[in-house]
Write a protein that holds these residues in place. Structure first.
Motif, PDB file in Angstrom:
ATOM      1  N   ASN A 157      32.507  43.236  41.374  1.00 11.54           N
ATOM      2  CA  ASN A 157      33.256  43.363  42.621  1.00 11.54           C
ATOM      3  C   ASN A 157      34.712  42.935  42.459  1.00 11.54           C
ATOM      4  O   ASN A 157      35.406  42.746  43.441  1.00 11.54           O
ATOM      5  CB  ASN A 157      32.584  42.540  43.731  1.00 11.54           C
ATOM      6  N   THR A 158      35.196  42.796  41.238  1.00  9.79           N
ATOM      7  CA  THR A 158      36.578  42.377  41.039  1.00  9.79           C
ATOM      8  C   THR A 158      37.555  43.303  41.766  1.00  9.79           C
ATOM      9  O   THR A 158      37.339  44.512  41.852  1.00  9.79           O
ATOM     10  CB  THR A 158      36.944  42.318  39.548  1.00  9.79           C
ATOM     11  N   SER A 159      38.650  42.719  42.249  1.00  5.21           N
ATOM     12  CA  SER A 159      39.677  43.511  42.929  1.00  5.21           C
ATOM     13  C   SER A 159      40.834  43.852  42.005  1.00  5.21           C
ATOM     14  O   SER A 159      41.719  44.619  42.393  1.00  5.21           O
ATOM     15  CB  SER A 159      40.200  42.757  44.153  1.00  5.21           C
ATOM     16  N   GLY A 173      33.128  49.061  37.981  1.00  4.08           N
ATOM     17  CA  GLY A 173      33.669  48.278  39.084  1.00  4.08           C
ATOM     18  C   GLY A 173      33.139  48.820  40.398  1.00  4.08           C
ATOM     19  O   GLY A 173      33.111  50.035  40.619  1.00  4.08           O
ATOM     20  N   HIS A 225      34.152  47.790  43.958  1.00  2.68           N
ATOM     21  CA  HIS A 225      35.056  46.943  44.717  1.00  2.68           C
ATOM     22  C   HIS A 225      34.836  47.153  46.210  1.00  2.68           C
ATOM     23  O   HIS A 225      35.228  48.169  46.782  1.00  2.68           O
ATOM     24  CB  HIS A 225      36.504  47.273  44.324  1.00  2.68           C
ATOM     25  N   SER A 238      44.093  47.738  45.407  1.00  2.99           N
ATOM     26  CA  SER A 238      44.733  46.426  45.284  1.00  2.99           C
ATOM     27  C   SER A 238      46.209  46.580  44.938  1.00  2.99           C
ATOM     28  O   SER A 238      47.065  45.853  45.446  1.00  2.99           O
ATOM     29  CB  SER A 238      44.029  45.575  44.224  1.00  2.99           C
TER      30      SER A 238
END
Length: 283
Positions: free
Chosen positions: A119-121, A139, A141, A191
């Motif tokens: 879930n990294t942004s 990913g 997100h 992001s």
């Protein structure tokens, strides 16, 4: 509600609890993993509270109750004990590559067929995948608050398999959300663009161009943003925004240099909604 395969969420903070909520609502049993017993209790309570709120607003799937969904939640402190038939693992642990590699590595060994989603942004999916079965790594997100936000940004690195990407598209559809697919690049799409506007809005406050409220109102009414960039910064967390800005400065150059005002607010503990004060008073 149709039953779906077992899923796992590693990390039970704001994002992890929200992800667990939407997976439960989609009909999936969810194993929720936290580092220790006290954090696990708090995480499970957060999921239950989120489902309570949805029930009060009439937002649960027809024919289900909050208790039905809570019964599908299995809390644990051991990634190694995830069921072998788990189909999807989503990690929502702190934004450090080595932590994400550790927890996803343990999940990969426990669940040999699972999609391994981060879930990294902003962190590189390729870097996270370097020590993992790369074809299963992607990913995923989500956006805060997860139950309300309709977008999931899927981030693929060169080793992500088509089967993994399609499986995640299917999961997003099952959650009632919309996916976009973005190649692995610093800040991905959302992001990077969101931070660009957010940092410029902070600079405008710093320079006395306008108040936070007037800047936000301008973006809401002039550009139809549902929430202005400074209020959104408060919701995301000023410390989170600062960390992403510093990461993108290292990766993409000085155009992402954090304004001094952002650094000062984080230093004072003005982190936004979670601390009670950021650009707005949340107390």
């Amino acid at each position: 509600m149709d039953a779906r395969p077992t899923t796992a969420v590693i990390g039970g903070g704001t994002m992890g609890a929200g992800i667990a909520h939407v997976l439960l609502a989609a009909g999936s049993p969810v194993v929720l993993v936290e580092a220790d017993g006290s954090r696990l209790d708090a995480a499970a309570q957060a999921v239950a509270a989120s489902l309570d709120g949805a029930a009060q607003r009439g937002k649960l799937p027809e024919g289900t109750t909050r208790d039905d969904l809570v019964a599908r939640l299995t809390p644990t402190t051991a990634v190694e004990e995830l069921p072998a038939d788990t189909a999807l693992v989503v990690e929502a642990v702190p934004e450090r590559v080595e932590i994400k590699q550790t927890v996803l590595g343990a999940a990969a060994r426990a669940c040999p067929e699972a999609v391994l989603a981060s879930n990294t942004s902003s962190l590189s999916i390729g870097a996270i995948a370097a020590e993992l079965p790369g074809e299963r790594v992607i990913g995923m997100h989500f956006f805060n608050p997860v139950p309300a936000q309709k977008l999931v940004e899927l981030v693929v690195h060169p080793g992500t398999s088509e089967a993994t990407t399609q499986a995640c598209r299917d999961w997003v559809d099952a959650l009632g959300k919309t996916s976009i697919v973005v190649n692995d690049a610093p800040g991905f799409a959302t992001s990077r663009l969101g931070l660009t506007v957010g940092l410029e809005a902070i600079r405008m406050v710093e320079e006395g161009v306008a108040s936070p409220d007037d800047i936000d109102t301008g973006m809401q009414l002039g550009y139809r943003w549902p929430m202005g960039p400074l209020r959104l910064t408060d919701v995301v967390g000023l410390d989170v925004r600062l960390a992403i800005a510093e990461h993108l400065t290292r990766e993409l150059g000085p155009r992402f240099t954090p304004p001094q005002l952002l650094r000062d607010k984080v230093e004072r503990g003005e982190l936004g909604q979670k601390s009670g004060r950021g650009f707005y008073d949340w107390s």
